[in-house]
Design a protein around this motif. Structure first.
Motif, PDB file in Angstrom:
ATOM      1  N   GLY A   1      -5.603 -41.921 -10.008  1.00 18.70           N
ATOM      2  CA  GLY A   1      -6.178 -42.498  -8.809  1.00 18.70           C
ATOM      3  C   GLY A   1      -5.595 -42.035  -7.501  1.00 18.70           C
ATOM      4  O   GLY A   1      -5.814 -42.674  -6.468  1.00 18.70           O
ATOM      5  N   GLN A   2      -4.855 -40.923  -7.492  1.00 18.49           N
ATOM      6  CA  GLN A   2      -4.235 -40.444  -6.268  1.00 18.49           C
ATOM      7  C   GLN A   2      -4.627 -39.004  -5.994  1.00 18.49           C
ATOM      8  O   GLN A   2      -4.742 -38.193  -6.917  1.00 18.49           O
ATOM      9  N   GLY A   3      -4.784 -38.689  -4.704  1.00 19.64           N
ATOM     10  CA  GLY A   3      -5.078 -37.313  -4.340  1.00 19.64           C
ATOM     11  C   GLY A   3      -3.916 -36.392  -4.626  1.00 19.64           C
ATOM     12  O   GLY A   3      -4.094 -35.234  -4.997  1.00 19.64           O
ATOM     13  N   ASN A   4      -2.701 -36.898  -4.437  1.00 21.43           N
ATOM     14  CA  ASN A   4      -1.466 -36.199  -4.797  1.00 21.43           C
ATOM     15  C   ASN A   4      -0.508 -37.213  -5.392  1.00 21.43           C
ATOM     16  O   ASN A   4      -0.601 -38.411  -5.119  1.00 21.43           O
ATOM     17  N   LEU A   5       0.421 -36.739  -6.200  1.00 24.47           N
ATOM     18  CA  LEU A   5       1.394 -37.631  -6.828  1.00 24.47           C
ATOM     19  C   LEU A   5       2.765 -36.991  -6.817  1.00 24.47           C
ATOM     20  O   LEU A   5       2.942 -35.871  -7.288  1.00 24.47           O
ATOM     21  N   TRP A   6       3.726 -37.698  -6.242  1.00 26.41           N
ATOM     22  CA  TRP A   6       5.152 -37.426  -6.415  1.00 26.41           C
ATOM     23  C   TRP A   6       5.711 -38.692  -7.063  1.00 26.41           C
ATOM     24  O   TRP A   6       6.011 -39.682  -6.381  1.00 26.41           O
ATOM     25  N   GLY A   7       5.825 -38.699  -8.384  1.00 28.80           N
ATOM     26  CA  GLY A   7       6.051 -39.946  -9.121  1.00 28.80           C
ATOM     27  C   GLY A   7       7.354 -40.642  -8.844  1.00 28.80           C
ATOM     28  O   GLY A   7       7.463 -41.862  -8.964  1.00 28.80           O
ATOM     29  N   GLU A   8       8.384 -39.871  -8.525  1.00 29.89           N
ATOM     30  CA  GLU A   8       9.693 -40.396  -8.145  1.00 29.89           C
ATOM     31  C   GLU A   8      10.193 -41.499  -9.081  1.00 29.89           C
ATOM     32  O   GLU A   8      10.611 -42.570  -8.657  1.00 29.89           O
ATOM     33  N   ASN A   9      10.072 -41.216 -10.397  1.00 30.97           N
ATOM     34  CA  ASN A   9      10.611 -42.080 -11.443  1.00 30.97           C
ATOM     35  C   ASN A   9       9.916 -43.436 -11.496  1.00 30.97           C
ATOM     36  O   ASN A   9      10.474 -44.414 -11.988  1.00 30.97           O
ATOM     37  N   GLY A  10       8.684 -43.516 -10.975  1.00 30.99           N
ATOM     38  CA  GLY A  10       7.891 -44.720 -11.177  1.00 30.99           C
ATOM     39  C   GLY A  10       7.944 -45.750 -10.076  1.00 30.99           C
ATOM     40  O   GLY A  10       7.439 -46.865 -10.248  1.00 30.99           O
ATOM     41  N   LYS A  11       8.529 -45.435  -8.928  1.00 31.70           N
ATOM     42  CA  LYS A  11       8.585 -46.406  -7.839  1.00 31.70           C
ATOM     43  C   LYS A  11       7.192 -46.698  -7.293  1.00 31.70           C
ATOM     44  O   LYS A  11       6.225 -45.990  -7.573  1.00 31.70           O
ATOM     45  N   ILE A  12       7.073 -47.756  -6.498  1.00 31.89           N
ATOM     46  CA  ILE A  12       5.810 -48.105  -5.868  1.00 31.89           C
ATOM     47  C   ILE A  12       5.665 -47.313  -4.568  1.00 31.89           C
ATOM     48  O   ILE A  12       6.569 -47.318  -3.732  1.00 31.89           O
ATOM     49  N   SER A  13       4.532 -46.643  -4.406  1.00 29.95           N
ATOM     50  CA  SER A  13       4.252 -45.932  -3.162  1.00 29.95           C
ATOM     51  C   SER A  13       3.648 -46.908  -2.151  1.00 29.95           C
ATOM     52  O   SER A  13       2.746 -47.683  -2.468  1.00 29.95           O
ATOM     53  N   LEU A  14       4.143 -46.836  -0.925  1.00 38.39           N
ATOM     54  CA  LEU A  14       3.661 -47.718   0.138  1.00 38.39           C
ATOM     55  C   LEU A  14       2.917 -46.966   1.224  1.00 38.39           C
ATOM     56  O   LEU A  14       2.471 -47.574   2.212  1.00 38.39           O
ATOM     57  N   THR A  15       2.777 -45.659   1.079  1.00 36.98           N
ATOM     58  CA  THR A  15       2.146 -44.826   2.092  1.00 36.98           C
ATOM     59  C   THR A  15       0.811 -44.303   1.587  1.00 36.98           C
ATOM     60  O   THR A  15       0.709 -43.839   0.449  1.00 36.98           O
ATOM     61  N   LYS A  16      -0.218 -44.360   2.424  1.00 36.83           N
ATOM     62  CA  LYS A  16      -1.492 -43.779   2.056  1.00 36.83           C
ATOM     63  C   LYS A  16      -1.312 -42.292   1.764  1.00 36.83           C
ATOM     64  O   LYS A  16      -0.725 -41.563   2.554  1.00 36.83           O
ATOM     65  N   GLY A  17      -1.781 -41.865   0.614  1.00 30.02           N
ATOM     66  CA  GLY A  17      -1.587 -40.481   0.192  1.00 30.02           C
ATOM     67  C   GLY A  17      -0.400 -40.291  -0.716  1.00 30.02           C
ATOM     68  O   GLY A  17      -0.255 -39.244  -1.339  1.00 30.02           O
TER      69      GLY A  17
END
Length: 511
Positions: free
Chosen positions: A202-218
């Motif tokens: 569901g993301q245009g790009n993914l930097w998974g960073e060990n599974g943290k929650i992303s808070l920034t659009k994109g």
């Protein structure tokens, strides 16, 4: 079962039968057709087989039976439960007989069934063939008959879908079912590896960073945008049939992992997760463009973004690669992942959008790239991936040009919505170009991160297929060579006039 998330997978969860018709796929199928497809791998004498269902009504059973045919008689091997999030199930059979083909059948209720073949291990074959595809854009929702006909005519031993099987970001189950109907005839009778990429979750790009929650659009701050149960559902549907993970310890939010290896014939494939541990750029490095992940300033210092503590594959996958390279040393080896270990495109999306460097690629962080390439080189492996919407053959440089492993990035299945071009700004060939092709821009280059790359072939979207197609990789286990083939979407391979993209086939030696 009530879904644990809201606004996600709405077409296939809760009271799904009350939903209006949708543009992706008809989910209200006849009840004898509720088993959409089966998908499997066999490795180390273990069969893992996934069963994918259309959504079931509340009064229908939630179990599925796996049968095999012996002496003209169907025998039940195992019964397992269907997960209502994603409507999939998985079977695991140890001590599998790999010396012969077996017909299998999935059964549900009184009338639903799906049949396929578990192939024997092609251990006696001198050449193992892999078909590789990625980027199945929803801009074209049609069936994929030509791909299916071509691939079945070429009869590979193994299928590999490198990611972005789904582009309907918040409706994975419907889109995954659509993908299955489009391509199931390529893997009904042969093993198949599927790995999700950013669009699948569901993301245009993914930097998974060990599974943290992303808070920034994109998602450029790193982590996952959507509910972890949605992410887990996507990975379960697409990867549960793979061999068991090297280390199954979940990452943050309880999200699982699937990096592993699969041995087929005399070829050993390492399956990686490019994005899961990778650091997000936002807030960590100086921004060099309108987006945190796009560098448009060619005068920037590449060393300024290769900072201590940044991760690419992550320590766990590096440990896996280090152990994998030391095993099965008599086999040819290949690493399968989502994207390439360099910036292999100059122009993105449209001809006027030139990027100096794209942080979504695995060219960054450079130290992480070096660590990965050193281990792939020590394994004497080639790398095969997708994602870039631009087919390339590249030999990586680690310290010097051409001292690293070879990589084949395969084209997009559909490539008329976000194309990419290899187009050096000075329009000059690099040092020591490929003289076996009419392509003008081959040879040694620095990418936008100052990584050394030797570009040997590329397929820009200036042809009738718009650069869309698939890869076929031939592993000659006797001569220790690997031949990369790149077939346009619009060809019919059984015709004598069928031609690959200019610059292919390309053969490399692993002696």
């Amino acid at each position: 079962m009530k879904a644990p998330f809201a606004g996600l997978d709405t077409l296939a969860t809760n009271d799904w039968w009350n939903r209006a018709n949708n543009p992706i796929i008809n989910l209200k199928v006849s009840r004898d057709s509720v088993i959409a497809f089966g998908i499997y791998t066999v490795s180390n004498n273990t069969l893992k087989l996934g069963a994918q269902f259309f959504p079931l009504y509340p009064d229908e059973p939630r179990d599925v039976r796996l049968e095999i045919k012996r002496n003209d008689t169907w025998e039940i091997l195992q019964t397992t439960k269907i997960n209502e999030l994603g409507w999939s199930a998985v079977f695991k059979i140890t001590d599998w007989d790999t010396t012969k083909d077996y017909r299998y059948r999935l059964r549900h209720g009184k009338s639903a069934s799906y049949e396929g073949t578990v192939r024997k291990d092609p251990i006696d074959k001198k050449e193992i063939v892999l078909a590789a595809l990625s980027c199945n854009s929803n801009k074209d929702r049609g069936m994929r008959e030509k791909y299916v006909n071509n691939i079945n005519h070429q009869d590979p031993d193994l299928m590999f879908f490198a990611g972005d099987q789904s582009y309907d970001h918040t409706e994975h189950t419907a889109a995954w079912l659509k993908f299955g109907l489009q391509f199931r005839e390529t893997f009904r009778h042969r093993p198949c590896i599927t790995i999700p990429d950013d669009h699948d979750i569901g993301q245009g790009n993914l930097w998974g960073e060990n599974g943290k929650i992303s808070l920034t659009k994109g998602g450029s701050d790193g982590g996952y945008t959507y509910h972890p149960e949605y992410v887990k559902m996507v990975e379960r549907c697409q990867t549960a049939h793979l061999p068991d993970p090297f280390d199954a310890t979940p990452i943050q939010q309880g999200i699982g992992v699937y990096y592993t290896n699969l041995s087929l014939g005399n070829v050993d494939f390492a399956i990686l997760e490019d994005r899961k541990f990778k650091s997000g750029p936002e807030g960590k490095i100086p921004q060099q463009g309108p987006r945190p992940d796009h560098i448009i300033n060619p005068e920037y210092n590449p060393g300024s973004i290769d900072l201590p503590g940044l991760k690419l594959l992550g320590d766990r996958q590096l440990q896996f690669l280090d152990q994998w390279r030391q095993k099965n040393t008599g086999s040819l080896k290949a690493v399968l992942s989502q994207t390439g270990f360099c910036g292999g495109a100059h122009v993105h999306g449209k001809a006027t959008n030139r990027l100096h460097a794209d942080l979504d690629s695995n060219g960054w962080p450079q130290t992480g790239r070096r660590k990965a390439l050193e281990l792939i080189k020590k394994a004497n492996a080639v790398h095969i991936a997708g994602d870039q919407h631009l087919a390339t053959v590249i030999q990586h440089g680690i310290d010097d040009y051409r001292d690293g492993p070879w990589a084949f990035i395969v084209p997009a299945i559909v490539n008329d919505y976000y194309s990419r071009w290899w187009w050096p700004e000075d329009e000059k060939a690099g040092t020591d170009p490929n003289t076996n092709t009419t392509l003008p821009w081959t040879g040694d280059y620095l990418d936008g991160f100052d990584n050394k790359i030797s570009l040997m072939s590329y397929a820009n979207p200036d042809n009738t297929s718009q650069g869309a197609g698939y890869g076929l990789i031939r592993f000659n286990t006797q001569q220790k060579t690997v031949t990369f083939e790149c077939w346009p979407r619009d060809v019919e391979v059984d015709q004598p006039t069928a031609k690959q993209f200019e610059g292919w086939p390309y053969t490399v030696s692993l002696n």
